[in-house]
Scaffold this motif. Structure first.
Motif, PDB file in Angstrom:
ATOM      1  N   GLU A   1       0.830  -1.089   0.102  1.00 24.63           N
ATOM      2  CA  GLU A   1      -0.020  -0.219  -0.130  1.00 24.63           C
ATOM      3  C   GLU A   1       0.575   1.133  -0.148  1.00 24.63           C
ATOM      4  O   GLU A   1      -0.062   2.229  -0.245  1.00 24.63           O
ATOM      5  CB  GLU A   1      -1.098   0.061   0.966  1.00 24.63           C
ATOM      6  CG  GLU A   1      -2.079  -1.509   1.437  1.00 24.63           C
ATOM      7  CD  GLU A   1      -2.646  -0.658   2.538  1.00 24.63           C
ATOM      8  OE1 GLU A   1      -2.525  -0.568   3.383  1.00 24.63           O
ATOM      9  OE2 GLU A   1      -4.194  -2.376   2.511  1.00 24.63           O
ATOM     10  N   VAL A   2       2.250   0.979   0.103  1.00 24.69           N
ATOM     11  CA  VAL A   2       2.873   2.278  -0.034  1.00 24.69           C
ATOM     12  C   VAL A   2       3.809   2.653  -1.712  1.00 24.69           C
ATOM     13  O   VAL A   2       3.384   3.910  -1.352  1.00 24.69           O
ATOM     14  CB  VAL A   2       4.253   2.474   0.933  1.00 24.69           C
ATOM     15  CG1 VAL A   2       4.150   1.694   2.283  1.00 24.69           C
ATOM     16  CG2 VAL A   2       5.259   0.643   0.294  1.00 24.69           C
ATOM     17  N   VAL A   3       2.920   2.225  -1.972  1.00 26.52           N
ATOM     18  CA  VAL A   3       3.481   2.920  -3.497  1.00 26.52           C
ATOM     19  C   VAL A   3       2.487   4.072  -3.692  1.00 26.52           C
ATOM     20  O   VAL A   3       1.288   3.867  -3.419  1.00 26.52           O
ATOM     21  CB  VAL A   3       2.456   1.790  -5.016  1.00 26.52           C
ATOM     22  CG1 VAL A   3       3.050   2.193  -6.373  1.00 26.52           C
ATOM     23  CG2 VAL A   3       3.018   0.533  -4.614  1.00 26.52           C
ATOM     24  N   GLU A   4       3.655   5.225  -4.383  1.00 24.76           N
ATOM     25  CA  GLU A   4       2.384   6.413  -4.377  1.00 24.76           C
ATOM     26  C   GLU A   4       1.182   6.487  -5.071  1.00 24.76           C
ATOM     27  O   GLU A   4       0.459   6.987  -4.643  1.00 24.76           O
ATOM     28  CB  GLU A   4       3.447   6.897  -4.988  1.00 24.76           C
ATOM     29  CG  GLU A   4       3.089   8.528  -5.205  1.00 24.76           C
ATOM     30  CD  GLU A   4       4.410   9.475  -5.920  1.00 24.76           C
ATOM     31  OE1 GLU A   4       3.996  10.007  -6.215  1.00 24.76           O
ATOM     32  OE2 GLU A   4       5.520   8.461  -6.157  1.00 24.76           O
ATOM     33  N   ASP A   5       0.903   5.334  -6.245  1.00 22.42           N
ATOM     34  CA  ASP A   5      -0.182   5.706  -6.416  1.00 22.42           C
ATOM     35  C   ASP A   5      -1.059   4.652  -6.583  1.00 22.42           C
ATOM     36  O   ASP A   5      -0.956   3.614  -6.823  1.00 22.42           O
ATOM     37  CB  ASP A   5       0.286   5.777  -7.770  1.00 22.42           C
ATOM     38  CG  ASP A   5      -0.415   5.606  -8.953  1.00 22.42           C
ATOM     39  OD1 ASP A   5      -2.730   5.801  -8.611  1.00 22.42           O
ATOM     40  OD2 ASP A   5      -0.861   5.651 -10.919  1.00 22.42           O
ATOM     41  N   ALA A   6      -2.093   5.172  -5.316  1.00 20.83           N
ATOM     42  CA  ALA A   6      -2.871   4.050  -5.090  1.00 20.83           C
ATOM     43  C   ALA A   6      -4.557   3.520  -5.626  1.00 20.83           C
ATOM     44  O   ALA A   6      -4.327   2.535  -5.802  1.00 20.83           O
ATOM     45  CB  ALA A   6      -3.444   4.937  -3.507  1.00 20.83           C
ATOM     46  N   GLU A   7      -4.741   4.191  -6.517  1.00 18.80           N
ATOM     47  CA  GLU A   7      -4.984   4.272  -7.457  1.00 18.80           C
ATOM     48  C   GLU A   7      -4.928   3.298  -8.735  1.00 18.80           C
ATOM     49  O   GLU A   7      -5.527   1.813  -8.817  1.00 18.80           O
ATOM     50  CB  GLU A   7      -5.914   4.963  -8.555  1.00 18.80           C
ATOM     51  CG  GLU A   7      -6.898   4.908  -9.433  1.00 18.80           C
ATOM     52  CD  GLU A   7      -6.772   6.094 -10.840  1.00 18.80           C
ATOM     53  OE1 GLU A   7      -7.446   6.679 -11.662  1.00 18.80           O
ATOM     54  OE2 GLU A   7      -7.232   7.708 -10.230  1.00 18.80           O
ATOM     55  N   LEU A   8      -3.974   2.830  -9.182  1.00 20.13           N
ATOM     56  CA  LEU A   8      -3.433   1.746 -10.104  1.00 20.13           C
ATOM     57  C   LEU A   8      -3.006   0.569  -9.189  1.00 20.13           C
ATOM     58  O   LEU A   8      -3.662  -0.587  -9.494  1.00 20.13           O
ATOM     59  CB  LEU A   8      -1.902   2.530 -10.154  1.00 20.13           C
ATOM     60  CG  LEU A   8      -0.504   1.267 -10.858  1.00 20.13           C
ATOM     61  CD1 LEU A   8      -1.911   0.576 -11.996  1.00 20.13           C
ATOM     62  CD2 LEU A   8       0.451   1.739 -11.061  1.00 20.13           C
ATOM     63  N   VAL A   9      -2.846   0.715  -7.766  1.00 16.91           N
ATOM     64  CA  VAL A   9      -2.551  -0.349  -6.874  1.00 16.91           C
ATOM     65  C   VAL A   9      -3.878  -1.000  -6.698  1.00 16.91           C
ATOM     66  O   VAL A   9      -4.165  -2.205  -6.378  1.00 16.91           O
ATOM     67  CB  VAL A   9      -2.133   0.097  -5.284  1.00 16.91           C
ATOM     68  CG1 VAL A   9      -2.430  -0.845  -4.412  1.00 16.91           C
ATOM     69  CG2 VAL A   9      -0.493  -0.089  -5.513  1.00 16.91           C
ATOM     70  N   ALA A  10      -4.915  -0.398  -6.684  1.00 17.09           N
ATOM     71  CA  ALA A  10      -6.498  -0.516  -6.686  1.00 17.09           C
ATOM     72  C   ALA A  10      -6.786  -1.522  -7.870  1.00 17.09           C
ATOM     73  O   ALA A  10      -7.258  -2.505  -8.041  1.00 17.09           O
ATOM     74  CB  ALA A  10      -7.114   0.085  -5.851  1.00 17.09           C
ATOM     75  N   ARG A  11      -6.463  -0.939  -9.067  1.00 18.78           N
ATOM     76  CA  ARG A  11      -6.413  -1.222 -10.246  1.00 18.78           C
ATOM     77  C   ARG A  11      -6.085  -2.369 -10.466  1.00 18.78           C
ATOM     78  O   ARG A  11      -6.585  -3.904 -11.410  1.00 18.78           O
ATOM     79  CB  ARG A  11      -6.577  -0.313 -11.318  1.00 18.78           C
ATOM     80  CG  ARG A  11      -7.195  -0.473 -12.885  1.00 18.78           C
ATOM     81  CD  ARG A  11      -6.672  -0.230 -13.853  1.00 18.78           C
ATOM     82  NE  ARG A  11      -4.931  -0.984 -14.452  1.00 18.78           N
ATOM     83  CZ  ARG A  11      -4.136  -0.043 -14.849  1.00 18.78           C
ATOM     84  NH1 ARG A  11      -4.212   0.903 -15.190  1.00 18.78           N
ATOM     85  NH2 ARG A  11      -3.082  -1.237 -15.284  1.00 18.78           N
ATOM     86  N   VAL A  12      -4.442  -3.040 -10.422  1.00 13.82           N
ATOM     87  CA  VAL A  12      -3.476  -4.026 -10.372  1.00 13.82           C
ATOM     88  C   VAL A  12      -4.719  -4.652  -9.647  1.00 13.82           C
ATOM     89  O   VAL A  12      -4.541  -6.377 -10.224  1.00 13.82           O
ATOM     90  CB  VAL A  12      -2.667  -4.034 -10.264  1.00 13.82           C
ATOM     91  CG1 VAL A  12      -1.415  -4.958  -9.878  1.00 13.82           C
ATOM     92  CG2 VAL A  12      -1.588  -2.505 -10.800  1.00 13.82           C
TER      93      VAL A  12
END
Length: 510
Positions: A124-135
């Protein structure tokens, strides 16, 4: 930084289901990842996800085994081979040691493991939280697809999740438990609108990824297979009304290399003959041209024709009506014109040839590009609009049959479209066929058989319609289906290496 638990991991996507181009998913070739803290950038997330996508393109799934083995169980094809993995499976005489069934099992579970790794390990520390959710949503949708494919083949399988993925052996659960798990994932994706409707081709948004429409289509298909029509119908209708998809105008263009990212294809596996090396048996294509994994089976290494081990049956050919262009687009018969590059001259000019095959062969999926030995750039559509139209029509049988006939007629009109004259040739409408004595369901069953032939759907349809007892041996005319064998046996290798945790289906135990 959250540490990844698996040190050694195969990352072989090589543009996996996507060709090497800036506008769609591109991942550099890698054979090893050995980093304690791999997820350091947004790009790392996409590379790890790509390894799960890559399994779809495996020779053991869409490049060969899946559509071939599922085809063997239908009345659309027969085989002249004596090999046990072909002739035996055609007769429902499955070997517990079958290499192809083992390959189907293991490659699907490999895709599930890779999806589980993404879901569990993405920090969850990856900067792009929206990208993390999509991945994570993409990984869940991929996992759902792998599980859906597995339970069309086996009725009693292990459910591997992020919680038990590191356990050596996991007990089996029945189909309903898998369905419940997959439905929960897909519904969460849909409720959260966690996947985009489309990708714009920019960095991290390459075309060819799973969309929200795929999640809805797969969930609708699951409900259809569970005979929950009222739940399936609105999902299909949403895709039809709001997805922006359209039927490809000409039947011959459905499987054309120039039809990548067609408005008809909701999701497709892509092959690239310029990626990889020469060993097509390598799991993910890094040591093989991705296109070779398709090409070698479809081209028969230079023979004029199509796939040589599965032959269309005369009975299936007879179901096509006069002026139905799907017959010539999907099946090659003697005298059909082929625009073909001389296989002995790589890079030579295209030649017009006439097929000299005495027996009909499968043409669907056969390259529309000039032949050469290094592969095929065509896609394998996993979900396309014609399928959605026909599934939606099925949900409306006995309900809104006017709507059902509308979408069946759209599929049929395309089938009778003559691209050279730019006109739809005369043919009976769905209502005409009903007036002639056919039921609406019979028409849908016939259209699904012709429209989706050789794509891996037919056996699953026959089973859910209760029509497996209609299967006969093409050579003898005798019934071919064996009661209790509507699913594959568990590969013996899986039972042995699990130490007895995984058990054989009762239908295959003595």
């Amino acid at each position: 930084m959250k540490k990844i638990r698996i040190i050694l991991f195969s990352c072989l996507f090589v543009c996996a289901t996507f060709s090497a181009c800036d506008s769609f998913l591109e991942v550099p070739n890698k054979t090893l990842i050995a980093q304690d803290d791999y997820f350091q950038t947004d790009g790392d997330l996409l590379k790890m996800l790509s390894t799960s996508y890559s399994n779809l393109q495996d020779v053991r799934i869409y490049a060969n085994y899946y559509w071939k083995q599922r085809g063997l169980l239908t009345n659309d094809v027969f085989t002249i081979e004596t090999d046990a993995d072909l002739a035996g499976n055609y007769r429902f005489d499955f070997l517990l040691s079958s290499g192809e069934l083992q390959g189907l099992w293991s490659s699907h579970y490999k895709g599930i493991r890779r999806a589980n790794m993404v879901i569990r390990e993405v920090p969850e520390v990856v900067e792009d939280a929206e990208l993390v959710a999509r991945v994570k949503a993409e990984a869940k949708a991929l996992r759902a697809l792998f599980y859906f494919q597995l339970i069309q083949q086996w009725d009693f399988i292990p459910l591997r999740t992020t919680e038990n993925m590191d356990e050596f052996a996991v007990p089996q659960v029945d189909i309903d438990a898998i369905y419940d798990f997959v439905i929960t994932d897909l519904q969460e994706i849909i409720d959260a609108n966690a996947l985009p409707a489309a990708y714009d081709g920019s960095v991290n948004n390459e075309r060819g990824r799973l969309s929200i429409w795929f999640a809805k289509g797969l969930l609708g298909k699951i409900y259809l297979f569970k005979n929950e029509m009222d739940k399936a119908a609105p999902l299909f209708k949403d895709i039809i009304d709001n997805g922006g998809f359209q039927l490809t105008p000409s039947t011959e263009d459905i499987w054309n290399v120039n039809n990548r990212f067609s408005n008809e294809n909701i999701f497709e596996v892509l092959y690239d003959r310029d990626v990889g090396g020469g060993n097509f048996w390598f799991d993910d294509g890094v040591e093989s041209s991705e296109g070779t994994q398709r090409n070698i089976w479809l081209e028969a290494m230079g023979d004029i024709g199509g796939y040589q081990n599965l032959r269309p049956t005369d009975e299936f050919i007879s179901t096509f009506e006069e002026n139905d262009f799907r017959l010539k687009a999907f099946i090659r018969q003697k005298g059909d014109t082929i625009y073909y590059r001389n296989p002995r001259v790589v890079g030579g000019e295209p030649e017009e040839m006439l097929s000299d095959r005495e027996d009909p062969v499968i043409a669907k999926g056969h390259t529309s590009e000039p032949l050469n030995a290094i592969g095929n750039n065509e896609s394998f559509p996993i979900m396309r609009l014609a399928d959605i139209y026909l599934m939606y029509a099925e949900t409306q049988v006995g309900k809104n049959e006017v709507d059902a006939k509308k979408y069946i007629d759209m599929v049929r009109d395309r089938a009778f479209y003559n691209p050279w004259r730019d006109e739809i040739l005369p043919h009976p409408s769905t209502q005409n066929l009903m007036d002639g004595g056919k039921t609406l369901l019979q028409i849908i069953q016939s259209e699904r058989r012709k429209e989706l032939c050789f794509e891996g759907h037919r056996y699953n349809d026959l089973r859910r319609w209760g029509m497996l007892n209609t299967l006969v041996d093409y050579n003898t005319g005798k019934p071919r289906f064996i009661d209790g064998r509507d699913y594959y046996p568990v590969p013996q290798k899986e039972i042995d290496k699990s130490g007895g945790v995984i058990m054989q289906s009762p239908n295959y135990t003595l």
